[in-house]
Design a protein around this motif. Structure first.
Motif: not given
Length: 160
Positions: A65-72
């Motif tokens: 969840a964190f990685r996905l949001r960081q990528t966005l």
């Protein structure tokens, strides 16, 4: 096996969203077959119990969840690797049902993100220090393969 997604060998050709949506119910089914009493028993020395596997999945869903949001949110971010064995040191006493509840809530939150971010964000770049440059889509593929890997473990434990 891809260096970017060490779990791609587990992908079975189904749409990623199908795999990701089905995982919580499949975990629940396997836990029902295993039973509460056996859910805390490791299958062998040094192996995780079913409850610990589900706690690991809950932790990983939080990380994804964190990685996905960081990528966005960031341009070409660098991800922080985790040491799953050190994270697993906190799993003692966590009931499988509690871990499944956390996993399911986080998974629903991530599925909601996919519905708004994909396909537009699929090619957003992100770097994993141990794996190299990948994309938002690679993270989603990794999630699905990771699910299938641990579902296969739970399936074997449920059958034994």
């Amino acid at each position: 096996m891809s260096d970017l997604n060490p779990y791609d060998k587990f992908l079975d050709g189904r749409p990623l969203e199908t795999i990701l949506r089905a995982t919580p119910a499949e975990i629940s089914s396997y836990l029902d077959a295993i039973g509460v009493e056996k859910s805390t028993l490791p299958p062998a020395p040094g192996k995780w119990s079913p409850a610990e596997i589900v706690a690991h999945l809950a932790d990983c869903e939080l990380v994804f969840a964190f990685r996905l949001r960081q990528t966005l949110a960031e341009d070409s971010p660098v991800l922080q690797p985790i040491d799953q064995e050190k994270w697993a040191a906190t799993y003692a006493g966590i009931a499988a049902a509690e871990a499944l509840s956390v996993f399911s809530a986080m998974r629903n939150w991530n599925l909601r993100l996919f519905s708004t971010a994909l396909p537009a964000a699929a090619n957003r770049p992100v770097t994993h220090p141990e794996r190299g440059t990948m994309t938002f889509q690679t993270i989603v593929e990794t999630m699905a393969g990771h699910d299938l890997n641990h579902l296969a473990q739970l399936k074997r434990l449920a059958a034994s």
